[in-house]
Scaffold this active site. Structure first.
Site, short mmCIF file in Angstrom:
data_model
loop_
_atom_site.label_atom_id
_atom_site.label_comp_id
_atom_site.label_asym_id
_atom_site.label_seq_id
_atom_site.Cartn_x
_atom_site.Cartn_y
_atom_site.Cartn_z
N GLY A 238 5.92 7.12 8.15
CA GLY A 238 4.29 6.90 8.04
C GLY A 238 3.36 6.57 7.47
O GLY A 238 2.09 6.63 7.10
N ASP A 262 13.79 0.03 7.04
CA ASP A 262 13.01 -0.88 5.62
C ASP A 262 14.09 0.23 4.36
O ASP A 262 12.73 -0.57 3.59
CB ASP A 262 11.62 -1.49 6.13
CG ASP A 262 12.22 -2.61 4.78
OD1 ASP A 262 12.81 -3.24 5.35
OD2 ASP A 262 10.68 -3.12 5.22
N GLY A 296 9.17 -2.72 1.58
CA GLY A 296 10.26 -1.98 1.70
C GLY A 296 9.84 -0.11 2.12
O GLY A 296 8.39 0.46 1.58
#
Length: 380
Positions: A238, A262, A296
Site C-alpha cells: 500500500g 520486497d 524496500g
C-alpha cells in the site's frame, strides 16, 4: 496420527468448504484417525505464501552473514511464508562472493521458511533507475559476468534491464537457467516486447524503478501487462503502489499477478534504523527510506492480499497471487497437492496468518489460536 483442518480451503484460485489432512508432514487424501480442527467462520486454510523478493525480515537481512540469513528464514513463517527467494541487491564482486558463502552456510531449521534459490536483483540495472541500489555497483551485462553470476548462484530469478548493452543477450543466456525478470529499467514498450520475445517472463515490482503508463509513450510495464506469457510482480504494502492502482494491475494481469514483499530488515521489526546491504535506511513502521528514496518495504507479503481485498479484489484471487502464481512461475508443485509437503497457512477473517506449517512442522502459531496445536518446532 493426522491433523485435519476443516473449513474454508483455498485451492488454486477457488475457496470452498473442505478439509486438509496432514500426515507425516505431507498432505494426504486420507490417513489414520486424526484430530479434527474446525476453523472459525471466515478463516481460511491455504498453501503457504511463496515470496520471490525478500531482502530481510525481523531486524536481519539477506547478505553476508549466514546467521542473519537464518534469522530471516526463521521469522518469515510469522507472515505465513513457507518458502522464499533470498534477494541480493547489487554489490561488489567481493560482496557477491561473501554473500554466496553466507547463503551456502546459513543453518537450516525445520521451523523456518524454506530457502529457495536466490533472486539476484542486479547488478545489470540502469543507473537512472537505481532506486536504493548503489549506482557504482551497477554494470553492463557482459556475457562473462552474466555467466559467472549464473554459475555461482544458480538463481531462481535474475532481474536486469534489457536496454543495457548486452541486456537482450543476457536474457537469452539466462532464460533456460532461471526466471529472467525485467526491472530497474528505462525500457519502453518495444524494448519490453523484445525482452519477452527473448525469454523474460517476469516484471519486477511493477510501477517502481521503471517508467509508468503514459498515453503516448508506453513503457515496458505496458508490454508486460499486455502479454499473457509474462507474470508481473507487485509490492502490495500500500506504500509502493497505491491500493487503487494495485487493483487496476491485479485486474489487468489476473492469474499472472505475483505478490512480493520486497521486505527489508525493518519488516517485522520496530521502527528504527536498519541496513540494506551497506546502506543505512530508516523505517517509521510503514515505509523505509534511504534519504528520500523508498528502500524496500517495512511489510511482509501477508500485507499484500489484505491490501488487494480492501481495494476490491476478491479474496481467492488476492491470495492466489501470493500462493499459486509464484509456485507456477518457479515451476514448483501446486500448493496443498496430495502427497506434497504440508506447507500451509491458516488465515483469520482479516487475512492475518495465525498458524503456519512447513513440512508439517509448526513454524508459527499464535498463542490465542482457538484450537490447540503442538509447540513451535514440533510436527503436527
Amino acid at each position: 496420527m493426522s491433523l485435519i483442518l476443516q473449513g474454508a480451503v483455498l485451492r488454486g484460485r477457488r475457496i470452498a468448504t473442505g478439509a486438509v489432512t496432514v500426515t507425516d508432514g505431507r498432505v494426504a487424501d486420507d490417513g489414520p484417525p486424526g484430530a479434527v480442527r474446525v476453523l472459525p467462520e471466515g478463516w481460511i486454510v491455504a498453501a503457504g505464501f511463496v515470496d520471490l523478493q525478500v531482502n530481510g525480515y525481523g531486524g536481519a537481512q539477506v547478505g553476508e552473514d549466514p546467521d542473519e540469513i537464518a534469522r530471516v528464514a526463521e521469522g518469515l513463517p510469522r507472515a505465513g511464508v513457507t518458502a522464499f527467494c533470498p534477494t541480493l541487491i547489487s554489490r561488489s564482486d567481493a560482496g557477491y562472493g561473501r554473500a554466496a558463502r553466507a547463503l551456502r552456510d546459513a543453518p537450516v531449521s525445520p521451523a523456518a521458511a524454506r530457502m529457495l534459490a536466490p533472486h539476484l536483483e542486479g547488478p545489470f540495472l540502469t543507473p537512472t533507475r537505481a532506486g536504493a541500489h548503489d549506482p557504482t555497483m551497477l554494470r553492463r551485462a557482459v556475457p562473462e559476468d552474466v555467466d559467472r553470476m549464473l554459475d555461482v548462484f544458480r538463481p531462481a530469478v535474475l532481474t536486469l534491464a534489457p536496454e543495457l548493452p548486452g541486456g537482450l543477450d543476457a536474457v537469452r543466456r539466462a532464460r533456460r537457467r532461471c526466471v529472467v525478470a525485467v526491472g530497474h529499467t528505462e525500457a519502453d514498450a518495444a524494448q519490453g516486447r523484445e525482452a519477452i520475445a527473448a525469454g523474460a517472463r517476469l516484471l519486477t515490482h511493477a510501477m517502481n524503478a521503471m517508467r509508468g503508463i503514459e498515453s503516448r509513450a508506453p513503457s515496458a510495464l505496458v508490454a508486460f501487462l499486455a502479454d499473457n506469457r509474462a507474470h508481473v510482480s507487485l509490492i502490495g504494502d500500500g506504500v509502493h503502489v497505491a491500493p487503487e492502482v494495485a487493483a487496476v494491475i491485479a485486474r489487468a494481469t489476473g492469474r499472472r499477478l505475483v505478490l512480493v514483499s520486497d521486505a527489508v530488515a525493518a519488516a517485522g521489526a520496530p521502527p528504527g534504523r536498519y541496513r540494506l546491504g551497506r546502506l543505512p535506511v530508516d523505517s517509521d513502521g510503514e515505509r523505509v527510506l534511504a534519504g528520500a528514496v523508498l528502500a524496500g518495504s517495512a511489510s511482509a507479503i501477508d500485507r499484500g492480499p489484505a491490501t488487494l481485498v480492501a481495494a476490491g479484489i476478491d479474496v481467492a484471487s488476492a491470495l492466489a497471487a501470493a500462493t499459486e502464481a509464484p509456485r507456477r512461475l518457479l515451476g514448483l508443485p501446486a500448493g496443498l497437492a496430495t502427497d506434497g509437503p504440508a506447507d500451509l497457512v491458516v488465515l483469520d477473517a482479516d487475512l492475518v496468518p495465525r498458524l503456519t506449517l512447513v513440512g508439517g512442522v509448526v513454524a508459527h502459531a499464535d498463542h490465542d489460536l482457538p484450537f490447540d496445536v503442538p509447540p513451535t518446532g514440533r510436527p503436527v
